[in-house]
Each structure stands twice: as structure tokens, then as C-alpha cells.
Design a protein around this motif. Structure first.
Motif, mmCIF file in Angstrom:
data_model
loop_
_atom_site.group_PDB
_atom_site.id
_atom_site.type_symbol
_atom_site.label_atom_id
_atom_site.label_comp_id
_atom_site.label_asym_id
_atom_site.label_seq_id
_atom_site.Cartn_x
_atom_site.Cartn_y
_atom_site.Cartn_z
ATOM 1 N N GLY A 54 28.634 43.669 28.956
ATOM 2 C CA GLY A 54 29.736 43.653 28.005
ATOM 3 C C GLY A 54 30.296 42.274 27.756
ATOM 4 N N GLY A 55 29.800 41.282 28.496
ATOM 5 C CA GLY A 55 30.214 39.916 28.263
ATOM 6 C C GLY A 55 31.269 39.381 29.216
ATOM 7 N N SER A 56 31.749 40.209 30.140
ATOM 8 C CA SER A 56 32.706 39.712 31.126
ATOM 9 C C SER A 56 32.018 38.741 32.070
ATOM 10 C CB SER A 56 33.294 40.874 31.928
ATOM 11 O OG SER A 56 33.984 41.755 31.088
ATOM 12 N N THR A 57 32.770 37.747 32.535
ATOM 13 C CA THR A 57 32.204 36.748 33.435
ATOM 14 C C THR A 57 33.119 36.525 34.632
ATOM 15 O OG1 THR A 57 33.247 34.936 32.214
ATOM 16 C CG2 THR A 57 31.003 35.531 31.573
ATOM 17 N N ASN A 58 32.520 36.071 35.701
ATOM 18 C CA ASN A 58 33.274 35.733 36.897
ATOM 19 C C ASN A 58 32.581 34.557 37.578
ATOM 20 O OD1 ASN A 58 35.363 36.044 38.716
ATOM 21 N ND2 ASN A 58 34.178 37.372 40.072
ATOM 22 N N TYR A 59 33.367 33.662 38.135
ATOM 23 C CA TYR A 59 32.827 32.445 38.727
ATOM 24 C C TYR A 59 33.368 32.220 40.132
ATOM 25 C CZ TYR A 59 31.570 31.166 33.914
ATOM 26 O OH TYR A 59 31.038 31.149 32.652
ATOM 27 N N ALA A 60 32.567 31.565 40.944
ATOM 28 C CA ALA A 60 33.064 31.074 42.220
ATOM 29 C C ALA A 60 34.104 29.987 41.938
ATOM 30 C CB ALA A 60 31.922 30.506 43.042
ATOM 31 N N ASP A 61 35.125 29.915 42.786
ATOM 32 C CA ASP A 61 36.177 28.924 42.576
ATOM 33 C C ASP A 61 35.613 27.504 42.536
ATOM 34 O OD1 ASP A 61 38.711 30.654 44.562
ATOM 35 O OD2 ASP A 61 38.116 30.871 42.463
ATOM 36 N N SER A 62 34.573 27.274 43.311
ATOM 37 C CA SER A 62 34.015 25.927 43.426
ATOM 38 C C SER A 62 33.347 25.431 42.149
ATOM 39 C CB SER A 62 33.018 25.866 44.581
ATOM 40 O OG SER A 62 31.961 26.779 44.363
#
Length: 121
Positions: A54-62
Motif C-alpha cells: 500500500g506504500g507505507s514505509t518504515n525506517y531504522a532510526d539510524s
């Protein structure tokens, strides 16, 4: 045979950029989440970035603000644009995807073979 094939790793100087690609091929019905993980020498594999269909994204803080994950659902490909690279980004980067395949119909979690990214002057 369904597989993930990665490309784009290499040697880059600190502050430089690289773009990783990962293409899924085979008898694919659909792909759910696609993501990138990395494993540095002597460390555990960690999530770098993930994107849903659906296009949602998540990233590591680093890597927030430096890396961007994107995908092309027509090409079954996920990308990782890495900017402002640091020596601590040095690792083997692995592509991961949740794939529903058709022959036979089933759900698989796939991993790529890994591509080495080295950030060094």
C-alpha cells in the motif's frame, strides 16, 4: 523458481550514495511487504527499511533522512536509495519479501543472496 535478485552494492566513500535494487521473479501472484535488512561483521541482521504494497514505509532510526525505500509493483522490484553514507553503514544488505506464488499456491518469505556495501575512504 521464485527468487529475489539484488544488485547495486559496492565501495563508496563516506558521504557518497548508492542505489540498491531487488527484483522478484517467478510464478508470482502478489507481493506483500518488501524490505531491506543488513548485517555487519559480528552483528545481528537488522531491519533497514520496509514498504508495504500500500506504500507505507518504515525506517531504522539510524538511516532516517538518509535512505529512501521505494518499489515498482509492475516490475516486482524494490529499491533502496542510500545517501550521505557513513562507515557504519558498511554491511551485507539483504532484500526480503513476502510473496504469494501460484505453482503451487502458497505464501513464501524470500531472501535475496545479499550485496556488500562498503563505505570507506
Amino acid at each position: 523458481q521464485v527468487q529475489l535478485v539484488e544488485s547495486g552494492g559496492g565501495l563508496v566513500q563516506p558521504g557518497g550514495s548508492l542505489r540498491l535494487s531487488c527484483a522478484a521473479s517467478g510464478s508470482i501472484f502478489s507481493i506483500n511487504a518488501m524490505g531491506w535488512y543488513r548485517q555487519a561483521p559480528g552483528k545481528q541482521r537488522e531491519l533497514v527499511a520496509i514498504t508495504t504494497n500500500g506504500g507505507s514505509t518504515n525506517y531504522a532510526d539510524s538511516v532516517k533522512g538518509r535512505f529512501t525505500i521505494s518499489r515498482n509493483n509492475v516490475k516486482n522490484t524494490v529499491y533502496l536509495q542510500m545517501n550521505s553514507l557513513k562507515p557504519e553503514d558498511t554491511a551485507v544488505y539483504y532484500c526480503n519479501a513476502g510473496v504469494t506464488v501460484t505453482v503451487p499456491y502458497r505464501y513464501l518469505e524470500l531472501w535475496g543472496q545479499g550485496t556488500l556495501v562498503t563505505v570507506s575512504s
